[in-house]
Design an enzyme around this catalytic site. Structure first.
Site, PDB file in Angstrom:
ATOM      1  N   ASN A 119       0.807  -1.233   0.000  1.00  0.00           N
ATOM      2  CA  ASN A 119       0.000   0.000   0.000  1.00  0.00           C
ATOM      3  C   ASN A 119       0.840   1.282   0.000  1.00  0.00           C
ATOM      4  O   ASN A 119       0.401   2.284  -0.551  1.00  0.00           O
ATOM      5  CB  ASN A 119      -1.000  -0.010   1.163  1.00  0.00           C
ATOM      6  CG  ASN A 119      -0.332  -0.187   2.498  1.00  0.00           C
ATOM      7  OD1 ASN A 119       0.856  -0.518   2.572  1.00  0.00           O
ATOM      8  ND2 ASN A 119      -1.072   0.044   3.564  1.00  0.00           N
TER       9      ASN A 119
ATOM     10  N   GLU B  25       5.121  -4.376  11.940  1.00  0.00           N
ATOM     11  CA  GLU B  25       4.062  -3.383  11.731  1.00  0.00           C
ATOM     12  C   GLU B  25       2.935  -4.110  11.014  1.00  0.00           C
ATOM     13  O   GLU B  25       3.006  -4.347   9.811  1.00  0.00           O
ATOM     14  CB  GLU B  25       4.578  -2.223  10.865  1.00  0.00           C
ATOM     15  CG  GLU B  25       5.664  -1.391  11.521  1.00  0.00           C
ATOM     16  CD  GLU B  25       5.177  -0.598  12.721  1.00  0.00           C
ATOM     17  OE1 GLU B  25       3.966  -0.615  13.015  1.00  0.00           O
ATOM     18  OE2 GLU B  25       6.021   0.018  13.384  1.00  0.00           O
TER      19      GLU B  25
ATOM     20  N   CYS C 234      -3.293   0.427   7.005  1.00  0.00           N
ATOM     21  CA  CYS C 234      -3.312  -0.435   8.186  1.00  0.00           C
ATOM     22  C   CYS C 234      -3.972   0.218   9.398  1.00  0.00           C
ATOM     23  O   CYS C 234      -4.640  -0.443  10.178  1.00  0.00           O
ATOM     24  CB  CYS C 234      -1.889  -0.833   8.530  1.00  0.00           C
ATOM     25  SG  CYS C 234      -0.817   0.598   8.653  1.00  0.00           S
TER      26      CYS C 234
ATOM     27  N   GLU D 283       8.173   2.316  14.589  1.00  0.00           N
ATOM     28  CA  GLU D 283       8.888   2.991  13.508  1.00  0.00           C
ATOM     29  C   GLU D 283       8.816   4.482  13.776  1.00  0.00           C
ATOM     30  O   GLU D 283       8.011   4.970  14.571  1.00  0.00           O
ATOM     31  CB  GLU D 283       8.257   2.635  12.153  1.00  0.00           C
ATOM     32  CG  GLU D 283       8.408   1.151  11.856  1.00  0.00           C
ATOM     33  CD  GLU D 283       8.306   0.774  10.397  1.00  0.00           C
ATOM     34  OE1 GLU D 283       7.228   0.975   9.813  1.00  0.00           O
ATOM     35  OE2 GLU D 283       9.307   0.259   9.848  1.00  0.00           O
TER      36      GLU D 283
HETATM   37  P1  NDP Z   1       1.230  -9.595   3.562  1.00  0.00           P
HETATM   38  O1  NDP Z   1       1.308  -9.925   4.981  1.00  0.00           O
HETATM   39  O2  NDP Z   1       0.531 -10.500   2.640  1.00  0.00           O
HETATM   40  O3  NDP Z   1       2.688  -9.390   2.977  1.00  0.00           O
HETATM   41  C1  NDP Z   1       3.629  -8.505   3.545  1.00  0.00           C
HETATM   42  C2  NDP Z   1       4.994  -8.802   2.976  1.00  0.00           C
HETATM   43  O4  NDP Z   1       5.486 -10.027   3.518  1.00  0.00           O
HETATM   44  C3  NDP Z   1       5.009  -8.983   1.460  1.00  0.00           C
HETATM   45  O5  NDP Z   1       6.195  -8.438   0.942  1.00  0.00           O
HETATM   46  C4  NDP Z   1       4.965 -10.489   1.336  1.00  0.00           C
HETATM   47  O6  NDP Z   1       5.415 -10.945   0.090  1.00  0.00           O
HETATM   48  C5  NDP Z   1       5.879 -10.906   2.473  1.00  0.00           C
HETATM   49  N1  NDP Z   1       5.724 -12.283   2.916  1.00  0.00           N
HETATM   50  C6  NDP Z   1       4.665 -13.117   2.784  1.00  0.00           C
HETATM   51  N2  NDP Z   1       4.910 -14.303   3.379  1.00  0.00           N
HETATM   52  C7  NDP Z   1       6.154 -14.214   3.919  1.00  0.00           C
HETATM   53  C8  NDP Z   1       6.984 -15.120   4.674  1.00  0.00           C
HETATM   54  N3  NDP Z   1       6.580 -16.338   5.013  1.00  0.00           N
HETATM   55  N4  NDP Z   1       8.207 -14.700   5.066  1.00  0.00           N
HETATM   56  C9  NDP Z   1       8.629 -13.447   4.774  1.00  0.00           C
HETATM   57  N5  NDP Z   1       7.900 -12.559   4.049  1.00  0.00           N
HETATM   58  C10 NDP Z   1       6.674 -12.938   3.633  1.00  0.00           C
HETATM   59  O7  NDP Z   1       0.590  -8.134   3.509  1.00  0.00           O
HETATM   60  P2  NDP Z   1       0.087  -7.307   2.253  1.00  0.00           P
HETATM   61  O8  NDP Z   1       1.237  -7.011   1.344  1.00  0.00           O
HETATM   62  O9  NDP Z   1      -1.121  -7.957   1.710  1.00  0.00           O
HETATM   63  O10 NDP Z   1      -0.293  -5.921   2.955  1.00  0.00           O
HETATM   64  C11 NDP Z   1      -1.482  -5.733   3.608  1.00  0.00           C
HETATM   65  C12 NDP Z   1      -1.322  -5.943   5.100  1.00  0.00           C
HETATM   66  O11 NDP Z   1      -0.268  -5.138   5.602  1.00  0.00           O
HETATM   67  C13 NDP Z   1      -2.542  -5.543   5.870  1.00  0.00           C
HETATM   68  O12 NDP Z   1      -2.866  -6.510   6.831  1.00  0.00           O
HETATM   69  C14 NDP Z   1      -2.138  -4.260   6.567  1.00  0.00           C
HETATM   70  O13 NDP Z   1      -2.828  -4.006   7.728  1.00  0.00           O
HETATM   71  C15 NDP Z   1      -0.687  -4.456   6.777  1.00  0.00           C
HETATM   72  N6  NDP Z   1      -0.022  -3.165   6.849  1.00  0.00           N
HETATM   73  C16 NDP Z   1       0.475  -2.747   8.058  1.00  0.00           C
HETATM   74  C17 NDP Z   1       1.045  -1.518   8.183  1.00  0.00           C
HETATM   75  C18 NDP Z   1       1.624  -1.072   9.487  1.00  0.00           C
HETATM   76  O14 NDP Z   1       2.535  -0.270   9.486  1.00  0.00           O
HETATM   77  N7  NDP Z   1       1.171  -1.533  10.619  1.00  0.00           N
HETATM   78  C19 NDP Z   1       1.145  -0.600   7.056  1.00  0.00           C
HETATM   79  C20 NDP Z   1       0.639  -1.144   5.833  1.00  0.00           C
HETATM   80  C21 NDP Z   1       0.064  -2.396   5.760  1.00  0.00           C
HETATM   81  P3  NDP Z   1       4.415 -10.981  -1.186  1.00  0.00           P
HETATM   82  O15 NDP Z   1       3.213 -10.159  -0.859  1.00  0.00           O
HETATM   83  O16 NDP Z   1       5.217 -10.389  -2.238  1.00  0.00           O
HETATM   84  O17 NDP Z   1       4.055 -12.395  -1.353  1.00  0.00           O
END
Ligand code: NDP
Length: 485
Positions: free
Chosen positions: A154, A251, A285, A459
């Site tokens: 995002n 996060e 998020c 952060e």
């Molecule tokens: P995901 O949890 O699906 O993915 C986050 C990242 O982790 C991606 O780069 C993903 O790769 C990677 N990933 C997935 N599986 C693994 C693993 N087993 N080991 C290491 N890395 C892995 O989140 P989204 O990208 O769908 O983002 C949305 C989510 O993020 C929402 O739940 C939102 O609330 C949260 N979010 C939190 C924020 C915060 O600061 N608190 C800010 C923004 C979002 P890939 O997707 O490329 O497969």
């Protein structure tokens, strides 16, 4: 498409673009049209190895560089990022679908704020002198080593800079894996850092999905993992990192409450709720997706909200007049549509929106639901889309209890003109990042993060320094050593 979005290589390692076409191809899709605008390849084992190896080599020298010089590089990078804001924002819009009206003010600019802030405080990071009578001790703030950053889709530019800023200021190297959905902007951040004078290898970008993130998380050369993502991914990454006792920052997601008391300024509360639910098409998020409105105000709130939602300008995200863009992907749209169906089945009342828009790309109108109750799925699970749920409440104690009845704890907000109540309620809410008469502000000067299942660590602000450095304590004896024999 005339705009050239295809990067020179999929990865950025040791100061240069790197390609390895043996990796799985990842198509980058412009969410506003569904067009493929670039193709990158997931990192192979060889690419991961190259990234970690170069980071490790570069880190030792960077740690020995004066903090003032480290800071100067970061502030220079912030300046370049600002100078290229339009170019970066257009790329971010193509990567994420977020309207240019937003990306111009919330992405590269927020990234630049982080680089500038951590660049500015780098030289002031010192240890302590601890007097112990004749003897004394001192502490040294040391870098952790090689840190891994893993980002969500995002806010790709912002997430990369929020992690790179403190990591590099403290003398670490970082290997960053963007979300496979949005791989483009982080490469530009890496380019800019090198242009600003960052030595090669200190900020490497590798592409790929979960398995690449997992390989980085478990590598013994990595000292820390900072993830921005969902709770399920956070649990996996946290437990994988625990195996070798790595430092972590998590996060994660939320289901945050936004509480509107009946003495609040209605238009400000509506503005806050719009920022808390529809900015970035609701894909934030910290969003306050459970909007608790006090009984006496609820009807007017819903009616005025429906009116204000007519102000959503849905259209070409690259047109600066557009203020509401598509969802990031077909998958995300399906997820949101699934939740909308459940909401209707469970008896929530759709006041307006939530319809798919018949055009290429992943478009949906912003949705307003009334009559939502705590037991409904839409009040319990993170939807990550443009869906605002209104829940009615009677009094303060009741709303605080209901607001806290969640496993999440990322953010919370309260709208009221009663200053004592505002602070009292915020004091009782279980959330890491809170807002009074506002919502979703994230200045770099303010720590950002969650409690409960929404995260670990912080952060931004000085708090981030604690998570990218470790303290060495040194006892100094000035006199003779007394020993039993
Ligand atoms: P995901 O949890 O699906 O993915 C986050 C990242 O982790 C991606 O780069 C993903 O790769 C990677 N990933 C997935 N599986 C693994 C693993 N087993 N080991 C290491 N890395 C892995 O989140 P989204 O990208 O769908 O983002 C949305 C989510 O993020 C929402 O739940 C939102 O609330 C949260 N979010 C939190 C924020 C915060 O600061 N608190 C800010 C923004 C979002 P890939 O997707 O490329 O497969």
């Amino acid at each position: 498409m005339s705009y050239d979005t295809q990067p020179k290589g999929s990865h950025f390692i040791d100061g240069a673009y790197v390609e390895d076409t043996a990796g799985t191809p990842i198509e980058v899709i412009y969410p506003a049209t569904g067009e493929v605008i670039a193709t990158v390849h997931a990192a192979t084992d060889a690419v991961i190895e190259q990234a970690l190896d170069s980071a490790r080599r570069a880190q030792a020298e960077w740690a020995a560089t004066s903090p003032r010089e480290r800071g100067r590089v970061l502030t220079r990078a912030a300046q370049i990022l600002r100078e290229r804001n339009r170019e970066m924002s257009e790329l971010e819009t193509r990567d994420t679908g977020k309207p240019l009206q937003e990306t111009l003010v919330a992405d590269a600019t927020s990234g630049a704020d982080a680089l500038e802030y951590f660049g500015g405080i780098a030289a002031g990071l010192t240890g302590e002198h601890i007097p112990l009578g004749e003897d004394w001790a001192y502490t040294v703030r040391e870098p952790l080593g090689v840190c891994v950053g893993i980002g969500a889709w995002n806010y790709p530019t912002q997430i990369a800079c929020w992690k790179a800023g403190p990591a590099l200021a403290c003398g670490n190297a970082m290997v960053f894996k963007p979300s496979e959905t949005t791989p483009l902007c982080t490469l530009k951040v890496a380019e800019i850092l090198v242009e600003a004078g960052l030595p090669a290898g200190l900020f490497n970008v590798v592409q790929g999905a979960g398995p690449v993130g997992a390989a980085l998380t478990t590598d013994p050369r990595v000292a820390k993992v900072s993830l921005t993502g969902s709770v399920p991914t956070g649990r996996k990454v946290y437990s994988a990192a625990a195996d070798s006792l790595k430092h972590v920052t998590m996060e994660l997601g939320g289901k945050s409450p936004l509480i509107v008391f009946d003495d609040a300024s209605l238009e400000d509360a509506l503005g806050g709720a719009i920022m808390a639910n529809f900015y970035s098409s609701g894909q934030i998020c910290t969003n306050g997706t459970r909007v608790f409105v006090q009984k006496g105000l609820r009807e007017r709130f819903v009616q005025r909200m429906a009116e204000r939602m007519k102000g959503a300008v849905i259209g070409d995200p690259l047109d600066e007049a557009t203020n509401f863009g598509p969802l990031v992907s077909a998958r995300q749209m399906e997820i949101v549509e699934g939740y909308l169906k459940i909401a209707q089945d469970e008896g929530a009342r759709c006041v307006t929106g939530g319809e798919r828009i018949d055009r290429p790309g992943y478009w949906m109108t912003p949705a307003l639901f009334d009559g939502v109750t705590d037991d409904m799925t839409m009040a319990k699970e993170e939807i990550f889309g443009p869906v605002l749920s209104v829940l009615e409440f009677d009094d303060e104690d009741e709303v605080v209890e209901r607001a806290n009845t969640t496993t999440f704890g990322l953010a919370a907000g309260v709208f009221t003109r009663d200053i004592s109540r505002a602070h009292r309620v915020i004091g009782r809410l279980e959330a890491g990042t809170c807002f009074i008469n506002s919502y979703n502000d994230a200045p770099v000067e303010m720590p950002f993060g969650g409690v409960k299942m929404s995260g670990v660590g912080r952060e931004n602000a000085k708090a981030a320094i604690e998570h990218y450095s470790q303290v060495k304590s040194v006892y100094v004896r000035m006199g003779a050593v007394e020993a039993p024999f």
